[in-house]
Design an enzyme around this catalytic site. Structure first.
Site, PDB file in Angstrom:
ATOM      1  CG  ASP A 163      -0.323   0.143   2.537  1.00  0.00           C
ATOM      2  OD1 ASP A 163       0.931   0.186   2.592  1.00  0.00           O
ATOM      3  OD2 ASP A 163      -1.041   0.248   3.536  1.00  0.00           O
ATOM      4  CB  CYS A 176       0.989  -2.567   4.705  1.00  0.00           C
ATOM      5  SG  CYS A 176       0.837  -3.684   6.108  1.00  0.00           S
ATOM      6  CB  THR A 203       2.127  -2.910  10.924  1.00  0.00           C
ATOM      7  OG1 THR A 203       0.914  -3.359  10.283  1.00  0.00           O
ATOM      8  CG2 THR A 203       1.878  -1.578  11.620  1.00  0.00           C
ATOM      9  CG  HIS A 222       9.608 -25.567  11.165  1.00  0.00           C
ATOM     10  ND1 HIS A 222       9.755 -25.604  12.534  1.00  0.00           N
ATOM     11  CD2 HIS A 222      10.719 -26.152  10.652  1.00  0.00           C
ATOM     12  CE1 HIS A 222      10.908 -26.196  12.842  1.00  0.00           C
ATOM     13  NE2 HIS A 222      11.520 -26.520  11.714  1.00  0.00           N
ATOM     14  CG  HIS A 256       7.899 -29.149   9.801  1.00  0.00           C
ATOM     15  ND1 HIS A 256       7.679 -28.739  11.095  1.00  0.00           N
ATOM     16  CD2 HIS A 256       9.230 -29.418   9.709  1.00  0.00           C
ATOM     17  CE1 HIS A 256       8.828 -28.746  11.761  1.00  0.00           C
ATOM     18  NE2 HIS A 256       9.775 -29.151  10.936  1.00  0.00           N
ATOM     19  NE  ARG A 271       3.869 -30.965  13.602  1.00  0.00           N
ATOM     20  CZ  ARG A 271       5.061 -31.123  14.159  1.00  0.00           C
ATOM     21  NH1 ARG A 271       6.036 -30.245  13.935  1.00  0.00           N
ATOM     22  NH2 ARG A 271       5.290 -32.154  14.935  1.00  0.00           N
TER      23      ARG A 271
HETATM   24  C1  RB5 Z   1      -1.842   2.544   6.711  1.00  0.00           C
HETATM   25  O1  RB5 Z   1      -1.937   3.705   7.460  1.00  0.00           O
HETATM   26  C2  RB5 Z   1      -1.636   1.330   7.609  1.00  0.00           C
HETATM   27  O2  RB5 Z   1      -2.749   1.132   8.409  1.00  0.00           O
HETATM   28  C3  RB5 Z   1      -1.339   0.095   6.793  1.00  0.00           C
HETATM   29  O3  RB5 Z   1      -0.249   0.322   5.986  1.00  0.00           O
HETATM   30  C4  RB5 Z   1      -0.999  -1.155   7.575  1.00  0.00           C
HETATM   31  O4  RB5 Z   1      -0.012  -0.904   8.528  1.00  0.00           O
HETATM   32  C5  RB5 Z   1      -2.119  -1.911   8.117  1.00  0.00           C
HETATM   33  O5  RB5 Z   1      -1.949  -2.987   8.723  1.00  0.00           O
END
Ligand code: RB5
Length: 150
Positions: free
Chosen positions: A11, A68, A70, A101, A136, A139
């Site tokens: 994103d 993204c 996070t 795994h 593995h 699983r």
């Molecule tokens: C965008 O602001 C942020 O929410 C997105 O990039 C991501 O981290 C969501 O999990």
């Protein structure tokens, strides 16, 4: 299996790191198919998670990388797709182990969490490590059974 093709998506919050990691992979001889986004303009990460998963399901490449802010939203969205095992990894050990795994086929991380150098090391571990199979396999089969509603 030698992996030569990788699908990438991001994103807006992962766009800059995606471009850098893409260049890193291309310098190592990988063909990178970028499903977008194409700028830092705000967008929904789900759109690109879905596009990347469809590309993997269609056999465009065996592995994918989603970036993204996070890595978390991308991994949540990707794991809704049949046959996709997405892992959000912020260290090289996890990236290696999730191939060995879990037979993960999508790697996720966040541009707001890790830097370029670590991201490239994580990616190198992910693309250069094979699934171990053996104990593995059952699983992973158990995870995949959910795709069939079992
Ligand atoms: C965008 O602001 C942020 O929410 C997105 O990039 C991501 O981290 C969501 O999990």
């Amino acid at each position: 299996m030698e992996i030569k093709k990788i699908v990438m998506g991001s994103d807006h919050a992962g766009y800059q790191l995606k471009l850098k990691v893409k260049a890193h992979l291309e310098a190592r001889g990988f063909e990178v198919i970028d499903v977008g986004t194409g700028s830092t303009e705000s967008c929904n990460y789900t759109v690109y998670a879905h596009a990347l998963c469809e590309a993997i399901q269609n056999g465009v490449a065996p592995l994918g990388i989603l970036v993204c802010g996070t890595g978390i939203g991308m991994s949540m969205a990707a794991n809704k797709h049949k046959g996709i095992r997405a892992a959000c990894c912020e260290n090289t050990f996890s990236a290696r182990m999730t191939r060995m795994h879990n037979n993960a086929n999508v790697l996720c991380f966040g541009e707001r969490v890790i830097g370029y150098g670590l991201a490239c090391d994580i990616v190198d571990q992910f693309v250069n490590t094979a699934f171990e199979g053996g104990r593995h396999q059952a699983r992973v089969d158990d995870i995949n059974a959910l795709d069939e509603g079992k």
